[in-house]
Design a protein around this motif. Structure first.
Motif, PDB file in Angstrom:
ATOM      1  N   GLU A  22       0.829  -1.214   0.000  1.00 57.33           N
ATOM      2  CA  GLU A  22       0.000   0.000   0.000  1.00 57.33           C
ATOM      3  C   GLU A  22       0.863   1.263   0.000  1.00 57.33           C
ATOM      4  O   GLU A  22       0.560   2.230  -0.697  1.00 57.33           O
ATOM      5  CB  GLU A  22      -0.942   0.013   1.212  1.00 57.33           C
ATOM      6  N   ALA A  26       0.998   4.073  -2.884  1.00 62.60           N
ATOM      7  CA  ALA A  26       0.757   5.489  -2.581  1.00 62.60           C
ATOM      8  C   ALA A  26       1.899   6.375  -3.065  1.00 62.60           C
ATOM      9  O   ALA A  26       1.666   7.491  -3.533  1.00 62.60           O
ATOM     10  CB  ALA A  26       0.545   5.676  -1.080  1.00 62.60           C
ATOM     11  N   LYS A  30       0.690   6.469  -9.883  1.00 59.06           N
ATOM     12  CA  LYS A  30      -0.143   7.655 -10.126  1.00 59.06           C
ATOM     13  C   LYS A  30      -1.061   7.374 -11.326  1.00 59.06           C
ATOM     14  O   LYS A  30      -0.938   7.980 -12.371  1.00 59.06           O
ATOM     15  CB  LYS A  30       0.726   8.885 -10.416  1.00 59.06           C
ATOM     16  N   ARG A  35      -4.010   2.639  -8.077  1.00 54.61           N
ATOM     17  CA  ARG A  35      -4.010   3.404  -6.828  1.00 54.61           C
ATOM     18  C   ARG A  35      -5.405   3.492  -6.204  1.00 54.61           C
ATOM     19  O   ARG A  35      -5.571   3.194  -5.026  1.00 54.61           O
ATOM     20  CB  ARG A  35      -3.419   4.789  -7.056  1.00 54.61           C
ATOM     21  N   THR A  91      -0.555  15.797   3.447  1.00 51.50           N
ATOM     22  CA  THR A  91      -0.566  14.701   2.482  1.00 51.50           C
ATOM     23  C   THR A  91      -0.926  13.371   3.118  1.00 51.50           C
ATOM     24  O   THR A  91      -1.722  12.607   2.564  1.00 51.50           O
ATOM     25  CB  THR A  91       0.809  14.594   1.795  1.00 51.50           C
ATOM     26  N   ILE A  92      -0.361  13.080   4.265  1.00 55.07           N
ATOM     27  CA  ILE A  92      -0.628  11.788   4.916  1.00 55.07           C
ATOM     28  C   ILE A  92      -2.106  11.654   5.253  1.00 55.07           C
ATOM     29  O   ILE A  92      -2.707  10.606   5.022  1.00 55.07           O
ATOM     30  CB  ILE A  92       0.260  11.605   6.165  1.00 55.07           C
ATOM     31  N   ARG A  94      -4.612  13.138   3.758  1.00 59.09           N
ATOM     32  CA  ARG A  94      -5.349  12.983   2.498  1.00 59.09           C
ATOM     33  C   ARG A  94      -5.226  11.563   1.951  1.00 59.09           C
ATOM     34  O   ARG A  94      -6.180  11.011   1.416  1.00 59.09           O
ATOM     35  CB  ARG A  94      -4.874  14.001   1.465  1.00 59.09           C
ATOM     36  N   VAL A  95      -4.039  10.961   2.091  1.00 56.63           N
ATOM     37  CA  VAL A  95      -3.839   9.604   1.578  1.00 56.63           C
ATOM     38  C   VAL A  95      -4.562   8.578   2.454  1.00 56.63           C
ATOM     39  O   VAL A  95      -5.244   7.684   1.950  1.00 56.63           O
ATOM     40  CB  VAL A  95      -2.329   9.268   1.487  1.00 56.63           C
ATOM     41  N   GLY A  98      -8.483   9.815   2.580  1.00 53.75           N
ATOM     42  CA  GLY A  98      -9.054   9.976   1.250  1.00 53.75           C
ATOM     43  C   GLY A  98      -9.815  11.277   1.172  1.00 53.75           C
ATOM     44  O   GLY A  98     -10.171  11.873   2.190  1.00 53.75           O
TER      45      GLY A  98
END
Length: 131
Positions: A22, A26, A30, A35, A91-92, A94-95, A98
């Motif tokens: 995973e 990530a 892209k 993804r 960013t973390i 958002r990843v 989601g």
């Protein structure tokens, strides 16, 4: 009084391997399929293995819990929880959480859960045959 929680190494190791996959997805992938959809398919399997590594739950109950949790996260995405919490620049967050609701994600979760149940059924049958 308290029962010691089990530790099932095979489930834990598989969860860690899936976590590595995973993270690689990530960081390096892209695209518009692997993804979002393969990642969601794998994440329910990862969560299931992690839950099974530390619990005594039966497979069906575990799968249902993981599916409900995944759908809850998807619902939070529908509510734009990342924006509501002011985490758009993280960013973390958002990843992991989601940022957008998609019915395709729910389908990926269902697919992952079905595969889990099939694998558990096949492995239970194989164990029974060995006895």
């Amino acid at each position: 009084m308290f029962k010691r929680l089990p530790f099932r190494l095979p489930y834990f190791l598989f969860a860690m391997a899936l976590l590595a996959v995973e993270i690689l997805i990530a960081i390096f992938v892209k695209d518009d399929f692997v993804r979002p959809y393969v990642g969601d398919f794998l994440v329910v399997i990862l969560l299931y293995c992690l839950l099974m590594a530390f619990s005594r739950l039966k497979p069906l109950k575990s799968v249902l819990l993981v599916f409900c949790f995944a759908c809850f996260i998807e619902w939070l995405q529908y509510l734009h929880i990342v924006s509501v919490l002011g985490l758009e620049r993280h960013t973390i967050a958002r990843v992991i959480i989601g940022t957008s609701f998609e019915w395709g994600d729910i389908l990926a979760y269902v697919s992952g859960c079905i595969i889990i149940l099939i694998i558990e059924k096949l492995s239970a049958n194989n164990i029974t045959k060995l006895r």
